[in-house]
Every structure is written in structure tokens, then in C-alpha cells.
Design a protein around this motif. Structure first.
Motif, PDB file in Angstrom:
ATOM      1  N   UNK A 101       0.867  -1.248  -0.265  1.00 11.24           N
ATOM      2  CA  UNK A 101       0.074  -0.020  -0.128  1.00 11.24           C
ATOM      3  C   UNK A 101       0.786   1.362  -0.063  1.00 11.24           C
ATOM      4  N   UNK A 102       2.123   1.202   0.466  1.00 10.12           N
ATOM      5  CA  UNK A 102       2.757   2.602   0.435  1.00 10.12           C
ATOM      6  C   UNK A 102       3.139   2.873  -0.983  1.00 10.12           C
ATOM      7  N   UNK A 103       3.033   2.124  -1.941  1.00 12.90           N
ATOM      8  CA  UNK A 103       3.337   2.228  -3.296  1.00 12.90           C
ATOM      9  C   UNK A 103       2.049   3.396  -3.897  1.00 12.90           C
ATOM     10  N   UNK A 104       1.026   2.758  -3.394  1.00 13.84           N
ATOM     11  CA  UNK A 104      -0.324   3.517  -3.794  1.00 13.84           C
ATOM     12  C   UNK A 104      -0.557   5.011  -2.998  1.00 13.84           C
ATOM     13  N   UNK A 105       0.167   5.003  -1.828  1.00 13.87           N
ATOM     14  CA  UNK A 105       0.211   6.168  -1.162  1.00 13.87           C
ATOM     15  C   UNK A 105       1.252   7.438  -1.623  1.00 13.87           C
ATOM     16  N   UNK A 106       2.254   6.724  -2.185  1.00 10.72           N
ATOM     17  CA  UNK A 106       3.311   7.511  -2.792  1.00 10.72           C
ATOM     18  C   UNK A 106       2.863   7.999  -4.262  1.00 10.72           C
ATOM     19  N   UNK A 107       1.907   7.464  -4.737  1.00 13.73           N
ATOM     20  CA  UNK A 107       1.238   7.873  -6.190  1.00 13.73           C
ATOM     21  C   UNK A 107       0.486   9.165  -5.640  1.00 13.73           C
ATOM     22  N   UNK A 108      -0.380   8.684  -4.666  1.00 15.99           N
ATOM     23  CA  UNK A 108      -1.564   9.855  -4.312  1.00 15.99           C
ATOM     24  C   UNK A 108      -0.800  11.047  -3.758  1.00 15.99           C
ATOM     25  N   UNK A 109       0.351  10.960  -3.001  1.00 16.06           N
ATOM     26  CA  UNK A 109       0.738  11.918  -2.039  1.00 16.06           C
ATOM     27  C   UNK A 109       1.542  12.750  -3.272  1.00 16.06           C
ATOM     28  N   UNK A 110       2.223  12.233  -4.160  1.00 14.90           N
ATOM     29  CA  UNK A 110       3.092  13.220  -5.113  1.00 14.90           C
ATOM     30  C   UNK A 110       2.329  13.452  -6.284  1.00 14.90           C
ATOM     31  N   UNK A 111       1.647  12.769  -6.946  1.00 19.45           N
ATOM     32  CA  UNK A 111       0.927  12.780  -8.030  1.00 19.45           C
ATOM     33  C   UNK A 111      -0.394  13.120  -7.737  1.00 19.45           C
ATOM     34  N   UNK A 112      -1.262  12.862  -6.897  1.00 18.32           N
ATOM     35  CA  UNK A 112      -2.677  13.192  -6.748  1.00 18.32           C
ATOM     36  C   UNK A 112      -3.388  12.059  -7.380  1.00 18.32           C
ATOM     37  N   UNK A 113      -2.955  11.132  -7.777  1.00 19.58           N
ATOM     38  CA  UNK A 113      -3.679  10.030  -8.660  1.00 19.58           C
ATOM     39  C   UNK A 113      -2.629   8.588  -8.860  1.00 19.58           C
ATOM     40  N   UNK A 114      -3.203   7.754  -9.090  1.00 25.97           N
ATOM     41  CA  UNK A 114      -2.435   6.363  -9.361  1.00 25.97           C
ATOM     42  C   UNK A 114      -2.623   6.206 -10.800  1.00 25.97           C
ATOM     43  N   UNK A 115      -1.133   6.084 -11.387  1.00 20.95           N
ATOM     44  CA  UNK A 115      -1.013   5.844 -12.528  1.00 20.95           C
ATOM     45  C   UNK A 115      -0.782   4.331 -13.000  1.00 20.95           C
ATOM     46  N   UNK A 116      -0.836   4.058 -14.102  1.00 18.54           N
ATOM     47  CA  UNK A 116      -0.855   2.522 -14.636  1.00 18.54           C
ATOM     48  C   UNK A 116       0.525   2.167 -14.243  1.00 18.54           C
ATOM     49  N   UNK A 117       1.479   2.622 -14.284  1.00 17.30           N
ATOM     50  CA  UNK A 117       2.720   2.061 -13.903  1.00 17.30           C
ATOM     51  C   UNK A 117       2.977   1.973 -12.383  1.00 17.30           C
ATOM     52  N   UNK A 118       2.443   2.851 -11.592  1.00 20.28           N
ATOM     53  CA  UNK A 118       2.203   2.734 -10.154  1.00 20.28           C
ATOM     54  C   UNK A 118       1.142   1.575  -9.796  1.00 20.28           C
ATOM     55  N   UNK A 119       0.219   1.203 -10.323  1.00 23.68           N
ATOM     56  CA  UNK A 119      -0.700   0.170  -9.962  1.00 23.68           C
ATOM     57  C   UNK A 119       0.001  -1.287 -10.298  1.00 23.68           C
ATOM     58  N   UNK A 120       0.748  -1.177 -11.467  1.00 23.40           N
ATOM     59  CA  UNK A 120       1.332  -2.441 -11.828  1.00 23.40           C
ATOM     60  C   UNK A 120       2.490  -2.513 -10.800  1.00 23.40           C
TER      61      UNK A 120
END
Length: 282
Positions: free
Chosen positions: A145-164
Motif C-alpha cells: 500500500x505505500x506504493x499507492x500512497x506515494x502515488x497519491x501523495x506526489x501525483x494526486x492519482x494512481x498511474x498505470x505504472x504505479x498500479x503495476x
């Protein structure tokens, strides 16, 4: 003595699990930050993963306090041995949860909502061992889950690369925690708990190889989706070789070697992070 018991209850004396969680967190931060994750977000997420992992250990031991005394590896844990009372453990767990949420509150609202969902998954994990054939899958979601947290905290959304990358981390937990579960398998069978090691009995290495292949496949897809260069894929080659070594080293499934493979997965995490770091260098 009581302070030492609290340290043991939070597993601060055994940082292997925290290190494995940290590798996933750094993967996510490096990807979301394109090699330059903001220092503030990095500090918040890493401190939050430490406090949340400690809280998870406390609540795991609370859930397992009537089982741990019957398992060779866990019979001396603070709750099982009586070094810490149930009330003290609950109080400590609540304080750690409060610290975790205070930290995530410093991030954006997307991260706060995600943190609530991830905390629920982490706290649900200990109960899964009573009825779910692959409780390590739930643990993987919590640890990734910290991977998704990093996505939302830095980018405001979850990218395809982040989800993979998140999926790769989920399956990675299935690899290293299955090695860990193999250490306790005989005891878990006796007391009626489930684990991936029990579910995969008789085909352990095929299961581990399949999970490792899934990790590498999702890492490969994440790299392609993010447009990363060859340095990243070199890191994946190193990770693949490390997985192969673990499969060979545990070919006879001795407890000591399975635990060694669990610890050895820190090198896998480091190899992937090295690839990410090099890929984003100017």
C-alpha cells in the motif's frame, strides 16, 4: 524490562519485516517522484510505514495470543509469555495507529482516504489466518500500500505504472512470506491456522516460482508503462537471479534455509530499487 517487552512486541528488535516494507515504499516513492521524491513526503511515508507496521505487529499478536504459545518460534513473544498485558498491548496499538494517522494527515486528502482503507486491510490480516487459504495475499496488499500512497501523495492519482508496481509488491509478499510460513507450517497445521505454505503443500517450489514470475512480470510491465531505460531492467535481471538462488537454496525446505530465503529477499528489494535509481539518473 517493560520497555524491552514493548520493543519486542513492535518487532523493533527484528527489523527484517520493516526493511522489506521499506523497499516497497522506496520503489513507490522513486517511481512517483521520477527519481526525485519530495523529502517531506518521503519522510512522512517512511515514518508512517514504520509506525503502521509496528501497530500491525501489536494487533497481530493480540489476535494470536492464544496460539503463539503453541508455536516454537513465537512462544516467547511478550503477550504469549505474559511480559505485556492485553490492556497494555491494546493501548500501545492505539497510540501507534494515532501516530500513523497523524502522519498521513500531513499529506493530501486522497492519501488520507487511502490510508484508512489500507489500515483496515492491515488490521484484518491476522483474522484471515483462521479462514483464508492465502492470508499472505492480504498481507501483500497491506505491505504494498505505500506504493499507492506515494502515488497519491506526489501525483494526486494512481498511474498505470504505479498500479503495476503495487501488484508486483503484492506478489513479492507472497514469495517472502511463504518462505516465512514454511518455518511455522507444522505448528500452524496443529493449531488449525491457514497459510500459503499449507495450501501449497507438495508443490511449494512450483508455487514460489509462479509467484516470483508474477513479481517479475508486473515489474517488467511497470517499467514499460513508465518508459524506464535499460538500467531498470538490469535490476530486474539481478532480482530474477536472486529468486533463482532462493529456490535452489531451499530445495529441501529446511526451516533454517526457508528463513534465510525470507531474509534474503531484502537483496531482491535492493536490486529493484537500484534499477529504479539508475534509471532516473540524468
Amino acid at each position: 524490562m517493560k520497555c524491552l517487552a514493548f520493543v519486542r512486541l513492535m518487532r523493533l528488535d527484528r527489523p527484517v519485516g520493516t526493511l522489506l516494507l521499506t523497499w516497497s515504499s522506496l520503489w513507490g516513492l522513486w517511481l512517483a517522484g521520477a527519481g526525485r521524491p519530495p523529502a517531506f513526503v518521503t519522510a512522512v511515508i517512511l515514518l508512517g510505514t514504520l509506525s503502521m507496521r509496528s501497530a500491525g505487529c501489536v494487533f497481530n499478536d493480540l489476535a494470536d495470543r492464544n496460539f503463539d504459545g503453541h508455536v516454537e518460534r513465537t512462544r516467547n513473544r511478550p503477550l504469549a509469555s505474559g511480559a505485556v498485558s492485553v490492556f497494555e498491548a491494546v493501548l500501545l496499538g492505539v497510540v501507534l495507529l494515532a501516530v500513523s494517522f497523524a502522519l498521513v494527515w500531513l499529506l493530501n486528502w486522497q492519501s488520507v482516504l487511502l490510508a484508512v482503507a489500507c489500515a483496515a486491510v492491515a488490521l484484518f490480516y491476522p483474522l484471515c489466518k483462521r479462514f483464508f487459504l492465502l492470508p499472505q495475499l492480504v498481507l501483500g496488499v497491506a505491505f504494498a500500500s505505500p506504493i499507492l500512497m506515494a502515488q497519491t501523495a506526489i501525483l494526486g492519482r494512481v498511474t498505470l505504472a504505479g498500479f503495476l508496481l503495487f501488484l508486483a509488491s503484492v506478489f513479492w509478499a507472497l514469495v517472502y512470506d511463504t518462505y516465512y510460513a514454511l518455518v511455522d507450517r507444522d505448528d500452524d497445521v496443529k493449531i488449525g491456522l491457514y497459510s500459503s505454505a499449507i495450501t501449497a503443500r507438495g508443490r511449494e517450489h512450483r508455487f514460489l516460482a509462479a509467484m516470483a514470475a508474477a513479481v517479475l512480470a508486473f515489474l517488467l510491465l511497470a517499467g514499460l508503462a513508465a518508459g524506464l531505460n535499460g538500467w531498470y531492467f538490469l535490476g530486474l535481471v539481478i532480482a530474477a537471479l536472486l529468486f533463482l538462488y532462493e529456490l535452489w537454496d531451499t530445495r529441501h525446505l529446511e526451516r533454517e534455509r526457508c528463513f534465510r530465503a525470507f531474509v534474503h529477499n531484502n537483496w531482491v528489494g535492493a536490486a529493484v530499487l537500484l534499477g529504479l535509481v539508475l534509471a532516473f539518473l540524468p
